[in-house]
Enzyme design. Sequence first.
Site, PDB file in Angstrom:
ATOM      1  N   LYS A 111     -31.901  39.397 -26.438  1.00 16.47           N
ATOM      2  CA  LYS A 111     -32.639  40.814 -26.779  1.00 16.47           C
ATOM      3  C   LYS A 111     -33.912  40.525 -27.931  1.00 16.47           C
ATOM      4  CE  LYS A 111     -31.740  45.654 -27.923  1.00 16.47           C
ATOM      5  NZ  LYS A 111     -30.705  46.614 -28.131  1.00 16.47           N
ATOM      6  N   CYS A 118     -32.345  47.021 -23.194  1.00 13.25           N
ATOM      7  CA  CYS A 118     -32.421  48.520 -23.906  1.00 13.25           C
ATOM      8  C   CYS A 118     -33.849  48.646 -24.533  1.00 13.25           C
ATOM      9  CB  CYS A 118     -31.058  48.635 -24.890  1.00 13.25           C
ATOM     10  SG  CYS A 118     -30.947  50.537 -25.247  1.00 13.25           S
ATOM     11  N   GLU A 122     -25.291  46.926 -21.582  1.00 17.00           N
ATOM     12  CA  GLU A 122     -25.525  45.998 -22.776  1.00 17.00           C
ATOM     13  C   GLU A 122     -24.190  45.602 -23.312  1.00 17.00           C
ATOM     14  OE1 GLU A 122     -27.904  48.301 -25.489  1.00 17.00           O
ATOM     15  OE2 GLU A 122     -28.233  46.466 -26.813  1.00 17.00           O
TER      16      GLU A 122
END
Lengths: 566, 566
Positions: free
Chosen positions: A112, A148, A45
């Site tokens: 994300k 994530c 990330e």
Amino acid sequence: MAKTLRVGIAQINTTVGDLEGNVREALEYVERARELGVDIVSFPELTVTGYPPEDLLLRAAFVKDNVEALESMVERCRGITAVVGFADLVGSAVFNAAAVIHDGRLAHVYHKERLPNYGVFDEVRYFQEGAELPVYTIAGVEVGVNICEDIWYPGDPTETQAKAGARVIVNINGSPYHAGKRRFREEMLAERARAYDVYVCYTNQVGGQDELVFDGGSMVLAPSGELMARAAMFEEELLVCDLELEQGTRNREQRKGVQHFVLGDAPFSANKLAVPTRIAPEPEGEAEVYGALVLGTRDYLHKTGFEKALIALSGGIDSSLVAAIAVDAIGAENVHGVSMPSRYSSEGSIKDAKELAENLGIEFRIIPIEPAHEAFEEMLTPAFEGTEPGVAEENLQSRIRANVILALSNKFGWIVLTTGNKSELATGYATLAGDMVGGFAVIKDVPKTLVYRLARWRNAHGGRPVIPEVVLSKPPSAELRPGQLDQDSLPPYEVLDPILEQYVEHDRSVQEIVGMGYDYGTVARVALMVDRNEYKRRQAPPGVKITPKAFGRDRRLPMASRYRAW
Amino acid sequence: MAKTLRVGIAQINTTVGDLEGNVREALEYVERARELGVDIVSFPELTVTGYPPEDLLLRAAFVKDNVEALESMVERCRGITAVVGFADLVGSAVFNAAAVIHDGRLAHVYHKERLPNYGVFDEVRYFQEGAELPVYTIAGVEVGVNICEDIWYPGDPTETQAKAGARVIVNINGSPYHAGKRRFREEMLAERARAYDVYVCYTNQVGGQDELVFDGGSMVLAPSGELMARAAMFEEELLVCDLELEQGTRNREQRKGVQHFVLGDAPFSANKLAVPTRIAPEPEGEAEVYGALVLGTRDYLHKTGFEKALIALSGGIDSSLVAAIAVDAIGAENVHGVSMPSRYSSEGSIKDAKELAENLGIEFRIIPIEPAHEAFEEMLTPAFEGTEPGVAEENLQSRIRANVILALSNKFGWIVLTTGNKSELATGYATLAGDMVGGFAVIKDVPKTLVYRLARWRNAHGGRPVIPEVVLSKPPSAELRPGQLDQDSLPPYEVLDPILEQYVEHDRSVQEIVGMGYDYGTVARVALMVDRNEYKRRQAPPGVKITPKAFGRDRRLPMASRYRAW
């Protein structure tokens, strides 16, 4: 007939803000992966910025520089697909993003969806939520990319990506360490793999950043939930794994918001040489925590530009453990020990410190503080006239030592490692501008009982014991007055530590903790000590987080608060 | 025919965590409002918990205790409507809420819709977003209640509440101070009032909480945008104002999600005695900032349990200003000054410090540090052999002073007020464990050029000058070596401060600042100093935020960062 997708997980150690350096390192791994015939190589990330960049993201120039850095690597990723984390800028909105680079062009950018805003995370402060759920065909296989937190909860985006045809989920992470988290992570990922019938390629970063350690341990899980490959903890690694998939595409549900992108129908190289994959062994218990402390210390020092460190060696267990960690982090030749005995220091303490230094092979000197101690007493005589000696007099010694050690630090450019543990910091059993002062507080998140366990573990695993046995067996003492023991001021650590864990890490009330079988008076006293010393902790140096809730970003309590938990 | 709604704004000073105390104070204001025939009395955001309670909200027991505290006040609010902030618990979800208490019963609870998660705010960490848009009929008038951020942006909830019939918006706040913000606030509220054709009753809290000051300045605006009433800044007040409304209800649009609640068709008391309303004068420029510093200092000390404070008086402008603020905050009889001259201190400095202390009427003592200075030099001679004197030797003095002043603090229970300004803290021109150490850093957010302006303002407005004129005119010096001046290490403050403002507060890049006409070399050097000293600032005590971006919660930058802004 089956086809094979070769995935590579580049578990690298980025540095926050080092845009060029991070891109350079990523490109080295791209090159290595390509040589191994990898079809998709994934990076952590926010690869380009390092993680977490925090308020650097509020600087327009930083975000622009990071986009340019990402762009600079695109055309060098030929003959491979690379998934690279960066901060994407769309108009004035910033996204936590994954660039999907295919054969030298930026094929797509995923944003994300789920932004963590708890614990140490403040992502809503920086990022907009993504809304698209793309699925890519890469080397003939349908792949979903996400980031994530996106995979930590059942449901979207993983569910929709899988139902829309993805057979592999590439999930890139900056997932900070705490003791035991890796097991939870692996179980969670196995559950996702089974629930959505997908391979999961979990890519974690490795390395220390301020108080956080990213522990690596990247892994590949089969749709059955079985662990197929795992990288080491606390080290960089390129983990390669072949995924076997049946031919053809899976039945797709029509899902709203899903876009399909065909990047490549076949692998770049059809004939792949066999490469070893592996399931790295995992350190257990103390070994794992010790590894985190070593990595966190090494990276904080190196990333802030220090080569050498200085430690006040009291002959006690805390400073002994810190010295051992420092030696393992940066090498004995870079660690300096200093003993600063006062009139109340026992002969044994000096001897124990000296023996530790010899065992570790570090430079050691003794600077007695009596001249300054006398001078302060003389200077303060008029002001203190008619008062009883107490904490004011005791703390003088701790602060004289701070002055000496910081003078050495200023003179020689060595960073001071402080030696306070979590039990002390929690209860305020530490001196502001005294033993608390320094550049990095190695064991500030380690409870005292764990300090003992780590010291014993280190003695048993370094070839030969380095911490003198007597240090492990004598009762803890700050030696600020004759015969002083920690236990004069604090409950026994075996009682204190579990209470602290409940109160600090689990936010339990005094009543609840008493309900677990602890004495009311003790619990109330501990809670009061914790609450009253918030101001001290605010002035402590950073240190490695190893528990679910460390003092720092994790735990944001007011200093001026009248709430009493009993 | 017109009807009158009498609103009361209770601008109170709550204390975080003091649930009982906050409720007790609120009930006193309910009583006073009722006596004045007020129909609706409003209280600040999170009245019951104090604002901001931060991670106390993560403790289930705390949230439960706050709900019970709210419930305990309900039945005592008879004959009036009270809007009281608290943390509402629905299942396991927590909301930033306003209780609408009508005639002794909890009529409804509004949940804040817009959760700020920028600057010093972390509300997404704690709260769920509200979804309902209630409108209440109170004393025959349709009223919308919302909370702080809810009104800062055009649109919902205010727009929908107004279009659904609300003629009055009661908006409750915990809006922290920075210099000049009140004007922006007033313009924003006038815009909302005009846009939605509503009265706006803006209720702010007043008081200091850790680094934040809530400045009060509550106000009532007419639908024309005209200011009808305004409370004082920095003081508690019950502001009363009569709103004139035409009879009948306004045409309502049908709006999704809107619920109507009829609480009362008529006022409790039909004949209201005339009460004075007022538009409090507002302090301008330095007066406003000075007021914030005094309130922030007083409340931090009192809310953390200190009555008396101790200040190292160097004879310089910073410590002189801090002493004046301390005297105005807690009274001359509670402030202690100490001069700690070294061999490099000028006679003038000691004289200036003494004169200041006399002017302020505070206790003053002199403790020369030469004995300790000599002792440290002797102790460090072997280690420092063959090195050139430099920063290590200079800092000894600053740290000896810290030891002396903290010994006095420990002995007598006086809190140490540190005297560093924002220009120093930004550039790292301060000594860790030296002049940086203490309990509260009064002017840590005040740039040096503003320190001078505040000192001049204080001299002109306290009846007679207290800061000796020579202190205002001599060149700034830390006096850590012979003839040392700040300007040997830093650009002139008139150049430094505007660069710092752009770099720190506005996140501008070096290029942008150079584009404003500053020298490249100077800007790059300043940026480097700021970046390199993040670790020092992390160890600084709290202090009053007076600028749009203070060091602290406002500005979260990594310590280990390789990003260079040039």
